[in-house]
Design an enzyme around this catalytic site. Structure first.
Site, PDB file in Angstrom:
ATOM      1  N   THR A 160       3.777   5.934  -5.050  1.00  8.39           N
ATOM      2  CA  THR A 160       2.944   5.438  -3.966  1.00  8.39           C
ATOM      3  C   THR A 160       2.118   4.263  -4.469  1.00  8.39           C
ATOM      4  OG1 THR A 160       1.065   5.886  -2.490  1.00  8.39           O
ATOM      5  CG2 THR A 160       1.182   7.189  -4.481  1.00  8.39           C
ATOM      6  N   ASP A 165      -0.693   3.696  -3.382  1.00  7.23           N
ATOM      7  CA  ASP A 165      -2.096   4.131  -3.282  1.00  7.23           C
ATOM      8  C   ASP A 165      -2.613   4.799  -4.554  1.00  7.23           C
ATOM      9  OD1 ASP A 165      -2.268   3.217  -0.663  1.00  7.23           O
ATOM     10  OD2 ASP A 165      -1.592   5.128   0.167  1.00  7.23           O
ATOM     11  N   TYR A 197       2.559  -4.936   4.958  1.00  9.89           N
ATOM     12  CA  TYR A 197       3.720  -4.383   4.260  1.00  9.89           C
ATOM     13  C   TYR A 197       4.203  -5.234   3.102  1.00  9.89           C
ATOM     14  CZ  TYR A 197       3.919  -0.844   7.876  1.00  9.89           C
ATOM     15  OH  TYR A 197       3.616   0.212   8.700  1.00  9.89           O
TER      16      TYR A 197
END
Length: 356
Positions: free
Chosen positions: A133, A135, A280
């Site tokens: 990820t 994040d 994105y």
């Protein structure tokens, strides 16, 4: 002969193909195996969408972004819900697993994926999970692949808006991904020389942001860079229920935190402000060398686990060492920035405002 299924779930990110390649190449070296690509995430298991993979499928994908297997989001809360198609998702996944005579499924994904993988583990399937990820918010691991590539992209965006901010004496607000954790925003914000960094872990005070901007102006610095995570909330918003927050934001007429901040700053200070949302782009493109190496290392570790029939775990990096962690210990948990994280202190010593 082991039969290994591989799937990628959730949002794509740089490094997925490198990890897929590594799992396959290391498995071929360690033991006899067949690799089955499960297509489009957990949907492939649910709807029997798969294809046998050959060694040629793993050639030339180390530097490719995205995933050759395709991906999708299948929310954990809907996994046991029978919807309009009248399909029992869990039952179908078990059926596909057994039909393919799989010895295990290697699953690459983030927090939601870890919860779904743990559900499969609880249902009796052998799973091995790799943490991906941008994040960097998966519990139990110091770093996830995809994170460093996203830092590179986000920092490049911040670097580029510096010149236009300076040229036009503007406040530039860069909104980055990160709904629950601010790792990407904090790292790229510091690397990009941001003046204000706002993260979900620290609800901001509007007056503190204005104070930081005015302080720069008083020193003759007529432009400022604000880097904000998409999941940031104000101190006032923190006091609201989910329903109240939704209503409050609908009334604001602005769809994102960056545009709400822009309107507030211009109203309170008259400073001309602009918003940049790379969106994105942060998840796309070629993986950085760091992420290629990390994804490759995790993939090799996965192959070693499979060779030893070690399942039901996710692979983690702790203090630079690759280890395996039981899924039940991390599934459903987020790794947030601690309020005593030393990087927060360093940012403050650099004069960066955290909005508090």
């Amino acid at each position: 002969m082991k039969r290994i299924g591989i799937l990628t779930s959730g949002g794509d990110c740089p490094g997925l193909n490198a990890a897929i390649r590594s799992v396959a190449k290391a498995s071929y070296e360690i033991f006899d195996c067949e690799i089955i690509g499960i297509l489009d995430g957990f949907k492939g298991l649910i709807y029997e969408n798969y294809k046998p993979l050959k060694t040629s499928n793993f050639s030339g994908i180390l530097t490719r972004g995205g995933t050759i297997l395709g991906s999708s989001r299948t929310p954990y809360k809907k996994m046991r819900v029978i919807e309009e198609d009248n399909i029992d998702k869990v039952k179908n996944m078990i059926k596909t697993y057994e039909k393919l005579k799989l010895d295990c499924v290697v699953i690459l994904g983030g927090n939601g994926t870890h919860k779904n993988a743990n559900l499969l583990r609880e249902s009796g399937l052998n799973v091995v999970v790799l943490p991906k990820t941008i994040d960097n918010d998966i519990c139990g691991t110091d770093v996830t692949f995809g994170f460093h590539s996203a830092i590179d992209i986000a920092t490049s965006v911040i670097d580029r808006v510096h010149t236009t901010a300076d040229s036009h004496d503007r406040v530039m607000i860069v909104e980055l991904m990160g709904n629950k954790a601010g790792w990407l925003t904090l790292y790229s914000g510091i690397a990009g020389g941001a003046d204000v960094i706002l993260i979900p872990e620290l609800p901001y005070k509007e007056e503190k942001i204005i104070s930081a901007l005015e302080k720069r102006r008083s020193k003759g610095k007529d432009f400022s860079i604000i880097v904000v995570a998409e999941g940031v909330i104000s101190e006032y918003e923190k006091t609201l229920t989910k329903k109240e927050l939704k209503e409050y934001r609908l009334k604001s007429k602005y769809s994102t935190v960056s545009y709400r901040l822009k309107a507030f700053i211009e109203r309170e200070t008259r400073y001309e402000s602009r918003v940049t949302i790379p969106g994105y782009q942060q998840r796309g493109g070629t993986p950085s060398p760091y992420d290629r190496l990390l994804a490759t290392s995790l993939g090799v570790h996965a192959a070693k686990m499979i060779s030893n029939d070690v399942y039901g775990k996710t692979i983690s990096i702790r203090n630079g060492v690759t280890v395996s962690t039981p899924l039940e210990e991390v599934a459903g948990k987020y790794k947030n920035i601690s309020l005593d994280d030393e990087l927060l202190d360093k940012a403050k010593l650099l004069g960066v405002s955290m909005g508090i």
